[in-house]
Design an enzyme around this catalytic site. Structure first.
Site, PDB file in Angstrom:
ATOM      1  N   LYS A 103       0.865  -1.186   0.000  1.00  0.00           N
ATOM      2  CA  LYS A 103       0.000   0.000   0.000  1.00  0.00           C
ATOM      3  C   LYS A 103       0.892   1.222   0.000  1.00  0.00           C
ATOM      4  O   LYS A 103       2.020   1.174   0.505  1.00  0.00           O
ATOM      5  CB  LYS A 103      -0.878   0.027   1.260  1.00  0.00           C
ATOM      6  N   GLY A 215     -19.851   7.249   3.620  1.00  0.00           N
ATOM      7  CA  GLY A 215     -18.822   7.514   2.616  1.00  0.00           C
ATOM      8  C   GLY A 215     -19.484   7.539   1.253  1.00  0.00           C
ATOM      9  O   GLY A 215     -20.207   6.604   0.893  1.00  0.00           O
ATOM     10  N   GLY A 217     -17.692   8.351  -1.758  1.00  0.00           N
ATOM     11  CA  GLY A 217     -16.654   8.425  -2.791  1.00  0.00           C
ATOM     12  C   GLY A 217     -16.924   7.330  -3.817  1.00  0.00           C
ATOM     13  O   GLY A 217     -18.076   6.959  -4.044  1.00  0.00           O
ATOM     14  N   ASN A 218     -15.865   6.811  -4.403  1.00  0.00           N
ATOM     15  CA  ASN A 218     -16.033   5.795  -5.448  1.00  0.00           C
ATOM     16  C   ASN A 218     -16.842   4.591  -4.952  1.00  0.00           C
ATOM     17  O   ASN A 218     -17.857   4.220  -5.552  1.00  0.00           O
ATOM     18  CB  ASN A 218     -14.646   5.371  -5.955  1.00  0.00           C
ATOM     19  N   ALA A 219     -16.419   3.986  -3.844  1.00  0.00           N
ATOM     20  CA  ALA A 219     -17.073   2.756  -3.374  1.00  0.00           C
ATOM     21  C   ALA A 219     -18.513   3.019  -2.920  1.00  0.00           C
ATOM     22  O   ALA A 219     -19.442   2.300  -3.306  1.00  0.00           O
ATOM     23  CB  ALA A 219     -16.263   2.130  -2.242  1.00  0.00           C
ATOM     24  N   GLY A 220     -18.717   4.046  -2.112  1.00  0.00           N
ATOM     25  CA  GLY A 220     -20.045   4.327  -1.569  1.00  0.00           C
ATOM     26  C   GLY A 220     -21.049   4.693  -2.648  1.00  0.00           C
ATOM     27  O   GLY A 220     -22.203   4.224  -2.633  1.00  0.00           O
TER      28      GLY A 220
HETATM   29  N1  GLU Z   1      -7.324   0.318  -3.131  1.00  0.00           N
HETATM   30  C1  GLU Z   1      -8.101  -0.848  -3.434  1.00  0.00           C
HETATM   31  C2  GLU Z   1      -8.115  -1.802  -2.240  1.00  0.00           C
HETATM   32  O1  GLU Z   1      -7.932  -1.399  -1.112  1.00  0.00           O
HETATM   33  C3  GLU Z   1      -7.671  -1.507  -4.727  1.00  0.00           C
HETATM   34  C4  GLU Z   1      -6.243  -1.955  -4.773  1.00  0.00           C
HETATM   35  C5  GLU Z   1      -5.780  -2.390  -6.134  1.00  0.00           C
HETATM   36  O2  GLU Z   1      -6.547  -2.396  -7.068  1.00  0.00           O
HETATM   37  O3  GLU Z   1      -4.600  -2.731  -6.225  1.00  0.00           O
HETATM   38  O4  GLU Z   1      -8.384  -2.967  -2.383  1.00  0.00           O
END
Ligand code: GLU
Length: 415
Positions: A103, A215, A217-220
């Site tokens: 990450k 939230g 954003g993208n996910a929510g």
């Molecule tokens: N940021 C996203 C996660 O937490 C996607 C990570 C990715 O696609 O490498 O799973």
């Protein structure tokens, strides 16, 4: 309060207790393989220079190249990025995709930066991390407050630095630069498939069920859209400015259009008097069938877990529950569909994007979504089987599945 990383160590302990794997494996899963940190100066629009702290934590690569997003957030620090990197290693193993876990993050509030400043910041990050990433080494992607445009700038800077095209070095890119169809909605669609798998197994129908989402954003926002399309009623949504309540079901399309311009939900309510406005945190206590944390870690703690009214929690955020919260909710009989399964659709379609980037092939949307569905269903079935056979909760089952896959890879490598 325990930190996010200590929380991960606690989950690991529980899984090892139930799984009984080797202690060598445990030691290796307690510490990251590499930590890369840098402080870079970036020129602001007014000509001044500002220093930014940036991180890339590479946790484990026994199963394949490191993989994981990069977040831009003012609270981002090494402890947070370490925990998120560890969760990526678990997640990729749960989904059985050939990646390890990593990450990245920059300690910054991007909302205060112009596009030009964000571009130079993204390029500075890649300048610091170019020696450490690569299509067979470590593959970044978007995360909290990063997006396709930022991935495009990062990809371009990486290619500039190495002097060749390398589309598979970053996923979550725009389509025009080799991104995959279905990547932007993938985290949420994977969550929907997870929820559907659970409801099918327990003979429940999602039609008419109520949902609250923390939230937007993208996910929510994609979760709201996909679940409303499937007949669920989204009665409450929240961002950091406020929670908006509308029992008949919020107007998802209107809210998505509003948030496109980065306007806070609170301001939306000012123009729509039919919505009740509440403090942002009150979203946790809505009396709904399904609560979806889709913001940041540690949203539910021992201080507020007992007030949760939902029957099911679908974790689209990473680490939204502390260990203590998880225990309280378990006692209350709340079903938790955990992050390393429920939000794994994002990295799964990232894997599909990486495959397309390496082969030069392009898959249509139906192919991507069918393959995603299959991956999510397989992972769900494998976890549900462990949960049932071993009498453990879902989160422990996901970790046990990951541990056995990591253990196999590490043994074969003689690690
Ligand atoms: N940021 C996203 C996660 O937490 C996607 C990570 C990715 O696609 O490498 O799973």
């Amino acid at each position: 309060m325990t930190t996010f990383f200590e929380n991960y160590l606690g989950l690991l302990d529980r899984a090892f207790e139930a799984h009984g794997a080797s202690s060598d494996l445990k030691e290796q899963l307690k510490t990251p393989k590499h930590i890369h940190e840098a402080t870079k100066s970036v020129v602001m629009d007014d000509g001044t220079e500002r220093d930014f702290h940036m991180y890339r934590v590479q946790f484990n690569d026994a199963r394949g190249p490191f993989k994981g997003g990069i977040r831009f957030h003012p609270q981002t620090d090494l402890e947070e990025v370490k925990a998120l990197a560890a969760l990526m290693a678990i997640k990729c193993a749960v989904l059985n995709i050939p990646f390890g876990g990593a990450k990245g993050g920059i300690t910054v509030d991007p909302r205060g930066l112009s596009d030009g400043e964000q571009k130079r910041l993204a390029e500075a990050y890649i300048d610091a991390m170019t020696p450490h990433i690569g299509p067979d080494k470590d593959i970044p992607a978007p995360d909290v407050q990063t997006n396709e445009q930022i991935m495009a700038w990062m990809l371009t800077q990486y290619e500039r630095n190495v002097g060749m095209h390398a589309p598979a070095v970053i996923t979550g890119k725009p389509l025009a630069l080799g991104g995959s169809l279905g990547r932007s909605s993938a985290t949420s669609l994977g969550g929907v498939f997870t929820l559907e798998a659970y409801l099918a197994e327990t003979n429940q129908d999602m039609g008419g069920m109520t949902v609250a989402i923390q939230g937007f954003g993208n996910a929510g926002s994609y979760a709201a859209k996909l679940l409303a399309e499937r007949g669920m009623c989204i009665t409450a949504v929240a961002d950091s400015s406020a929670a908006l309540i509308y029992d008949q079901g919020v107007d998802v399309e209107a809210l998505i259009a509003w948030k496109k311009d980065h306007k806070p939900l609170r301001a939306f309510a000012a123009e729509h008097p039919e919505y009740t406005v509440m403090p942002a945190d009150s979203i946790l206590y809505r009396d709904v069938d399904v609560f979806i944390p889709a913001a940041l870690e540690n949203a539910i703690t021992k201080h507020n877990a007992a007030q949760v009214r939902a029957r099911i929690i679908l974790e689209l955020a990473n680490g939204p529950l502390t260990l203590e919260a998880d225990d309280i909710l378990e006692k209350m009989g709340v079903v938790v569909l955990p992050d390393v399964l429920a939000n794994a659709g994002g990295v799964t379609v990232s894997y599909f994007e990486w495959v397309q980037g390496r082969t030069g092939d392009r898959w249509d949307l139906q192919t991507v979504e069918e393959k995603l569905h299959q991956k999510m269903q397989d992972a769900y079935d494998a976890c549900a089987k462990i949960a049932k056979e071993r009498g453990v909760r879902f989160r422990t089952a996901t970790f046990m599945l990951a541990l056995s896959r990591l253990e196999t890879a590490m043994k074969l490598r003689g690690l």
